[in-house]
Design a protein around this motif. Structure first.
Motif, PDB file in Angstrom:
ATOM      1  N   PRO A  57       0.825  -1.213   0.000  1.00 26.49           N
ATOM      2  CA  PRO A  57       0.000   0.000   0.000  1.00 26.49           C
ATOM      3  C   PRO A  57       0.858   1.261   0.000  1.00 26.49           C
ATOM      4  O   PRO A  57       1.974   1.272   0.533  1.00 26.49           O
ATOM      5  N   GLN A  58       0.320   2.311  -0.579  1.00 29.23           N
ATOM      6  CA  GLN A  58       1.029   3.591  -0.623  1.00 29.23           C
ATOM      7  C   GLN A  58       1.202   4.107   0.806  1.00 29.23           C
ATOM      8  O   GLN A  58       0.221   4.276   1.539  1.00 29.23           O
ATOM      9  N   PRO A  59       2.448   4.365   1.244  1.00 29.26           N
ATOM     10  CA  PRO A  59       2.668   4.767   2.634  1.00 29.26           C
ATOM     11  C   PRO A  59       2.173   6.179   2.957  1.00 29.26           C
ATOM     12  O   PRO A  59       1.727   6.430   4.072  1.00 29.26           O
ATOM     13  N   TYR A  60       2.289   7.096   2.001  1.00 29.08           N
ATOM     14  CA  TYR A  60       1.848   8.477   2.190  1.00 29.08           C
ATOM     15  C   TYR A  60       1.278   8.991   0.877  1.00 29.08           C
ATOM     16  O   TYR A  60       1.745   8.609  -0.197  1.00 29.08           O
ATOM     17  N   PRO A  61       0.305   9.905   0.925  1.00 29.94           N
ATOM     18  CA  PRO A  61      -0.300  10.414  -0.305  1.00 29.94           C
ATOM     19  C   PRO A  61       0.687  11.078  -1.271  1.00 29.94           C
ATOM     20  O   PRO A  61       0.485  11.048  -2.480  1.00 29.94           O
ATOM     21  N   SER A  62       1.757  11.659  -0.770  1.00 28.85           N
ATOM     22  CA  SER A  62       2.702  12.376  -1.632  1.00 28.85           C
ATOM     23  C   SER A  62       3.694  11.445  -2.334  1.00 28.85           C
ATOM     24  O   SER A  62       4.398  11.870  -3.244  1.00 28.85           O
ATOM     25  N   TRP A  63       3.788  10.191  -1.933  1.00 26.51           N
ATOM     26  CA  TRP A  63       4.760   9.275  -2.516  1.00 26.51           C
ATOM     27  C   TRP A  63       4.254   8.733  -3.846  1.00 26.51           C
ATOM     28  O   TRP A  63       3.056   8.562  -4.050  1.00 26.51           O
ATOM     29  N   THR A  64       5.174   8.467  -4.777  1.00 23.68           N
ATOM     30  CA  THR A  64       4.816   7.946  -6.092  1.00 23.68           C
ATOM     31  C   THR A  64       5.456   6.574  -6.308  1.00 23.68           C
ATOM     32  O   THR A  64       6.520   6.270  -5.769  1.00 23.68           O
ATOM     33  N   LEU A  65       4.795   5.784  -7.138  1.00 25.81           N
ATOM     34  CA  LEU A  65       5.273   4.434  -7.429  1.00 25.81           C
ATOM     35  C   LEU A  65       6.252   4.481  -8.597  1.00 25.81           C
ATOM     36  O   LEU A  65       5.921   4.924  -9.692  1.00 25.81           O
ATOM     37  N   VAL A  66       7.488   4.020  -8.346  1.00 31.81           N
ATOM     38  CA  VAL A  66       8.539   3.995  -9.358  1.00 31.81           C
ATOM     39  C   VAL A  66       9.127   2.583  -9.363  1.00 31.81           C
ATOM     40  O   VAL A  66       9.681   2.143  -8.355  1.00 31.81           O
ATOM     41  N   SER A  67       8.984   1.887 -10.481  1.00 32.98           N
ATOM     42  CA  SER A  67       9.507   0.515 -10.601  1.00 32.98           C
ATOM     43  C   SER A  67       9.056  -0.368  -9.444  1.00 32.98           C
ATOM     44  O   SER A  67       9.835  -1.084  -8.835  1.00 32.98           O
ATOM     45  N   VAL A  69       8.239   0.411  -6.443  1.00 29.65           N
ATOM     46  CA  VAL A  69       8.705   0.835  -5.120  1.00 29.65           C
ATOM     47  C   VAL A  69       8.164   2.246  -4.866  1.00 29.65           C
ATOM     48  O   VAL A  69       8.277   3.120  -5.722  1.00 29.65           O
ATOM     49  N   TRP A  70       7.580   2.466  -3.684  1.00 31.28           N
ATOM     50  CA  TRP A  70       7.079   3.790  -3.346  1.00 31.28           C
ATOM     51  C   TRP A  70       8.235   4.716  -2.997  1.00 31.28           C
ATOM     52  O   TRP A  70       9.051   4.402  -2.148  1.00 31.28           O
ATOM     53  N   GLU A  71       8.298   5.867  -3.675  1.00 32.68           N
ATOM     54  CA  GLU A  71       9.376   6.836  -3.502  1.00 32.68           C
ATOM     55  C   GLU A  71       8.827   8.135  -2.919  1.00 32.68           C
ATOM     56  O   GLU A  71       7.821   8.658  -3.381  1.00 32.68           O
ATOM     57  N   PRO A  72       9.522   8.701  -1.910  1.00 30.26           N
ATOM     58  CA  PRO A  72       9.105   9.988  -1.355  1.00 30.26           C
ATOM     59  C   PRO A  72       9.469  11.121  -2.308  1.00 30.26           C
ATOM     60  O   PRO A  72      10.359  10.973  -3.148  1.00 30.26           O
ATOM     61  N   PRO A  73       8.812  12.281  -2.176  1.00 28.70           N
ATOM     62  CA  PRO A  73       9.144  13.420  -3.041  1.00 28.70           C
ATOM     63  C   PRO A  73      10.531  13.978  -2.773  1.00 28.70           C
ATOM     64  O   PRO A  73      11.119  14.625  -3.629  1.00 28.70           O
ATOM     65  N   THR A  74      11.074  13.730  -1.585  1.00 33.51           N
ATOM     66  CA  THR A  74      12.426  14.144  -1.217  1.00 33.51           C
ATOM     67  C   THR A  74      13.182  12.901  -0.774  1.00 33.51           C
ATOM     68  O   THR A  74      12.684  12.151   0.063  1.00 33.51           O
ATOM     69  N   ALA A  75      14.359  12.703  -1.315  1.00 36.99           N
ATOM     70  CA  ALA A  75      15.135  11.504  -0.987  1.00 36.99           C
ATOM     71  C   ALA A  75      15.460  11.438   0.504  1.00 36.99           C
ATOM     72  O   ALA A  75      15.712  12.467   1.142  1.00 36.99           O
ATOM     73  N   ARG A  76      15.475  10.224   1.021  1.00 42.23           N
ATOM     74  CA  ARG A  76      15.859   9.988   2.411  1.00 42.23           C
ATOM     75  C   ARG A  76      17.339  10.349   2.575  1.00 42.23           C
ATOM     76  O   ARG A  76      18.151  10.027   1.715  1.00 42.23           O
ATOM     77  N   PRO A  77      17.711  11.006   3.677  1.00 45.47           N
ATOM     78  CA  PRO A  77      19.135  11.304   3.912  1.00 45.47           C
ATOM     79  C   PRO A  77      19.965  10.018   3.873  1.00 45.47           C
ATOM     80  O   PRO A  77      19.497   8.955   4.285  1.00 45.47           O
ATOM     81  N   SER A  78      21.167  10.114   3.380  1.00 48.47           N
ATOM     82  CA  SER A  78      21.986   8.922   3.142  1.00 48.47           C
ATOM     83  C   SER A  78      23.026   8.646   4.223  1.00 48.47           C
ATOM     84  O   SER A  78      23.920   7.838   4.026  1.00 48.47           O
ATOM     85  N   ASN A  79      22.931   9.289   5.372  1.00 50.47           N
ATOM     86  CA  ASN A  79      23.960   9.095   6.395  1.00 50.47           C
ATOM     87  C   ASN A  79      23.599   8.018   7.424  1.00 50.47           C
ATOM     88  O   ASN A  79      24.131   8.015   8.530  1.00 50.47           O
ATOM     89  N   ASN A  80      22.681   7.108   7.083  1.00 50.50           N
ATOM     90  CA  ASN A  80      22.303   5.962   7.921  1.00 50.50           C
ATOM     91  C   ASN A  80      21.684   6.346   9.258  1.00 50.50           C
ATOM     92  O   ASN A  80      21.643   5.537  10.169  1.00 50.50           O
TER      93      ASN A  80
END
Length: 92
Positions: A57-67, A69-80
């Motif tokens: 299911p779509q986790p949040y209304p702003s996220w879009t389905l890409v390949s 996988v649900w992707e947020p409009p802003t990338a998650r920070p990459s520093n773990n």
């Protein structure tokens, strides 16, 4: 373990999951029009099934389905670090 995902063909949603120790010789009992069973090790109830692929299911209304996988409009920070999406501010 074999998992049959029971899918409502009107909505394409997984409505139930039946697990077996070994593959059954016949489909699970109680099937009617508009219901099918698909083997999947990953899918869960309320996932969507279309064109042979399960989508969570779509986790949040702003996220879009890409390949698939649900992707947020802003990338998650990459520093773990530990981050949570804030839908109101559209930020991590």
């Amino acid at each position: 373990m074999i998992r049959h995902c029971i899918i409502d063909t009107n909505t394409n949603l997984v409505v139930n999951i039946i697990e077996y120790e070994a593959a059954p010789e016949t489909p699970p009992a109680g099937f009617s029009d508009g219901i099918i069973a698909v083997v999947s090790s990953k899918a869960s109830i309320d996932w969507t099934y279309a064109d042979g692929v399960f989508t969570e299911p779509q986790p949040y209304p702003s996220w879009t389905l890409v390949s698939n996988v649900w992707e947020p409009p802003t990338a998650r920070p990459s520093n773990n670090g530990c981050y949570h999406w804030d839908e109101e501010t559209q930020a991590w």
